[in-house]
Write a protein that holds these residues in place. Structure first.
Motif, mmCIF file in Angstrom:
data_model
loop_
_atom_site.group_PDB
_atom_site.id
_atom_site.type_symbol
_atom_site.label_atom_id
_atom_site.label_comp_id
_atom_site.label_asym_id
_atom_site.label_seq_id
_atom_site.Cartn_x
_atom_site.Cartn_y
_atom_site.Cartn_z
ATOM 1 N N SER A 144 0.832 -1.206 0.000
ATOM 2 C CA SER A 144 0.000 0.000 0.000
ATOM 3 C C SER A 144 0.866 1.256 0.000
ATOM 4 N N VAL A 145 1.933 1.242 0.794
ATOM 5 C CA VAL A 145 2.845 2.387 0.845
ATOM 6 C C VAL A 145 3.561 2.548 -0.490
ATOM 7 N N ARG A 146 3.956 1.437 -1.094
ATOM 8 C CA ARG A 146 4.650 1.499 -2.389
ATOM 9 C C ARG A 146 3.751 2.125 -3.453
ATOM 10 N N ARG A 147 2.494 1.726 -3.478
ATOM 11 C CA ARG A 147 1.557 2.302 -4.450
ATOM 12 C C ARG A 147 1.276 3.769 -4.150
ATOM 13 N N LEU A 148 1.229 4.099 -2.860
ATOM 14 C CA LEU A 148 1.013 5.492 -2.469
ATOM 15 C C LEU A 148 2.150 6.375 -2.961
ATOM 16 N N LYS A 149 3.376 5.887 -2.827
ATOM 17 C CA LYS A 149 4.542 6.648 -3.301
ATOM 18 C C LYS A 149 4.484 6.832 -4.810
ATOM 19 N N GLN A 150 4.094 5.780 -5.520
ATOM 20 C CA GLN A 150 4.001 5.873 -6.973
ATOM 21 C C GLN A 150 2.923 6.869 -7.389
ATOM 22 N N ASP A 151 1.808 6.898 -6.657
ATOM 23 C CA ASP A 151 0.743 7.862 -6.959
ATOM 24 C C ASP A 151 1.225 9.292 -6.770
ATOM 25 N N LEU A 152 1.985 9.519 -5.700
ATOM 26 C CA LEU A 152 2.497 10.860 -5.425
ATOM 27 C C LEU A 152 3.498 11.298 -6.498
ATOM 28 N N LEU A 153 4.404 10.390 -6.863
ATOM 29 C CA LEU A 153 5.382 10.703 -7.914
ATOM 30 C C LEU A 153 4.684 10.963 -9.240
ATOM 31 N N GLU A 154 3.641 10.206 -9.502
ATOM 32 C CA GLU A 154 2.887 10.370 -10.740
ATOM 33 C C GLU A 154 2.180 11.722 -10.770
ATOM 34 N N LEU A 155 1.569 12.092 -9.650
ATOM 35 C CA LEU A 155 0.898 13.390 -9.577
ATOM 36 C C LEU A 155 1.869 14.520 -9.853
ATOM 37 N N GLU A 156 3.063 14.441 -9.271
ATOM 38 C CA GLU A 156 4.039 15.512 -9.455
ATOM 39 C C GLU A 156 4.425 15.690 -10.920
ATOM 40 N N THR A 157 4.503 14.579 -11.657
ATOM 41 C CA THR A 157 4.898 14.683 -13.060
ATOM 42 C C THR A 157 3.821 15.348 -13.912
ATOM 43 N N TYR A 158 2.562 15.283 -13.466
ATOM 44 C CA TYR A 158 1.478 15.911 -14.225
ATOM 45 C C TYR A 158 1.466 17.430 -14.053
ATOM 46 N N ILE A 159 2.010 17.883 -12.936
ATOM 47 C CA ILE A 159 1.928 19.311 -12.614
ATOM 48 C C ILE A 159 2.930 20.090 -13.462
ATOM 49 N N PRO A 160 2.481 21.066 -14.241
ATOM 50 C CA PRO A 160 3.404 21.826 -15.098
ATOM 51 C C PRO A 160 4.270 22.787 -14.287
ATOM 52 N N TRP A 161 5.388 23.193 -14.868
ATOM 53 C CA TRP A 161 6.304 24.101 -14.178
ATOM 54 C C TRP A 161 5.640 25.436 -13.871
ATOM 55 N N THR A 162 4.659 25.819 -14.658
ATOM 56 C CA THR A 162 3.983 27.104 -14.431
ATOM 57 C C THR A 162 3.140 27.101 -13.163
ATOM 58 N N ALA A 163 2.916 25.915 -12.596
ATOM 59 C CA ALA A 163 2.065 25.816 -11.404
ATOM 60 C C ALA A 163 2.861 25.695 -10.117
ATOM 61 N N VAL A 164 4.192 25.685 -10.224
ATOM 62 C CA VAL A 164 5.022 25.552 -9.029
ATOM 63 C C VAL A 164 5.985 26.730 -8.898
ATOM 64 N N SER A 165 6.467 26.930 -7.690
ATOM 65 C CA SER A 165 7.447 27.985 -7.434
ATOM 66 C C SER A 165 8.733 27.707 -8.213
ATOM 67 N N SER A 166 9.440 28.755 -8.578
ATOM 68 C CA SER A 166 10.691 28.594 -9.324
ATOM 69 C C SER A 166 11.729 27.814 -8.512
ATOM 70 N N ALA A 167 11.597 27.840 -7.191
ATOM 71 C CA ALA A 167 12.543 27.128 -6.327
ATOM 72 C C ALA A 167 12.388 25.610 -6.430
ATOM 73 N N TRP A 168 11.257 25.156 -6.945
ATOM 74 C CA TRP A 168 11.005 23.717 -7.029
ATOM 75 C C TRP A 168 12.011 23.028 -7.942
ATOM 76 N N GLN A 169 12.516 23.730 -8.926
ATOM 77 C CA GLN A 169 13.446 23.123 -9.876
ATOM 78 C C GLN A 169 14.705 22.602 -9.179
ATOM 79 N N SER A 170 15.166 23.317 -8.185
ATOM 80 C CA SER A 170 16.372 22.894 -7.466
ATOM 81 C C SER A 170 16.056 21.907 -6.336
ATOM 82 N N LYS A 171 14.799 21.820 -5.953
ATOM 83 C CA LYS A 171 14.398 20.938 -4.848
ATOM 84 C C LYS A 171 13.864 19.593 -5.346
#
Length: 245
Positions: A144-171
């Motif tokens: 369950s934890v493994r799938r949860l991590k994959q869901d979170l990583l997947e969500l992050e990839t959908y989010i465009p750079w225009t929707a996050v702070s410029s600092a996210w690129q280095s983090k």
């Protein structure tokens, strides 16, 4: 060999690769490893378009390329998450082994509650299937934890750079490593909160004014199922239409 002959030789292999790709996506959907909404958001198609793409046998260069790229990224994330978990498990086994060796070299200590401990141990061992139930529960939790991590990583990839702070690129790289290495739902909570902190106001619908309540509730959660529900709540609150997804 003529150009026409080469095209005839290549066509069957392309068709077979396309068939296998659609089969892999359909199988993952049937097993619940991915959900249709995630695929649609990733490649920018509607659910009817996804259903049509899965059932048609003719090539669709636009969707074929997009789904192939998404599938490649999803597989890479899964391999990364499994690799991090394996490294963490190896490190844990090593440290436990060292601890046992150190403990064995020390003289035994008498415990005031030795009788009660022995009785409890005997009771546990005499319970039919007790160890099997515990092992099964642990495996289920890890999955369950493994799938949860994959869901979170997947969500992050959908989010465009225009929707996050410029600092996210280095983090982002460090965040991804920590997410892959997360050993329980509590660790995933911290990674989900970290991602949410870098999202810009324009990333959300107006109703995300309840974000403070969401954060407070998330911090009290310690099961993968509850954290996954909060992750979906965050996902649903985002202004996907603004991103063109």
């Amino acid at each position: 060999m003529t150009s026409r002959t080469r095209q005839q030789d290549i066509a069957p292999s392309v068709s077979e690769a396309l068939r296998l790709m659609k089969q892999a996506v359909q199988s993952s959907l049937d097993l619940g490893d991915i959900n249709p909404q995630s695929v649609c958001k990733a490649v920018g198609m509607t659910k009817p378009q996804l259903s049509s793409w899965l059932t048609t046998t003719s090539p669709s260069p636009h969707w074929d390329a997009k789904v192939a790229e998404w599938l490649k990224q999803a597989q890479a994330r899964a391999l990364s998450a499994n690799g991090a978990q394996h490294r963490g498990a190896s490190s844990s086994v090593s440290s436990k082994g060292s601890g046992k060796a150190a403990k064995a070299s020390q003289p035994a200590k008498a415990s005031p509650s030795g009788g009660a401990s022995a009785k409890a141990a005997t009771s546990r061992e005499s319970t039919p299937g007790g160890k099997g139930v515990q092992a099964g529960g642990k495996a289920s939790t890890e999955q369950s934890v493994r799938r949860l991590k994959q869901d979170l990583l997947e969500l992050e990839t959908y989010i465009p750079w225009t929707a996050v702070s410029s600092a996210w690129q280095s983090k982002r790289a460090a965040w991804e490593r920590k997410t892959c290495a997360a050993g329980d739902a509590g660790c995933v909570v911290q990674q989900l909160l970290a991602l949410e902190r870098f999202l810009l106001p324009c990333a959300f619908e107006a109703r995300w004014s309840a974000g403070n309540e969401w954060r407070a509730r998330l911090l009290r959660q310690n099961s993968a199922a509850d954290v996954k529900q909060s992750l979906r709540e965050l996902e649903d609150a985002m202004h996907w239409a603004r991103f063109g997804a």
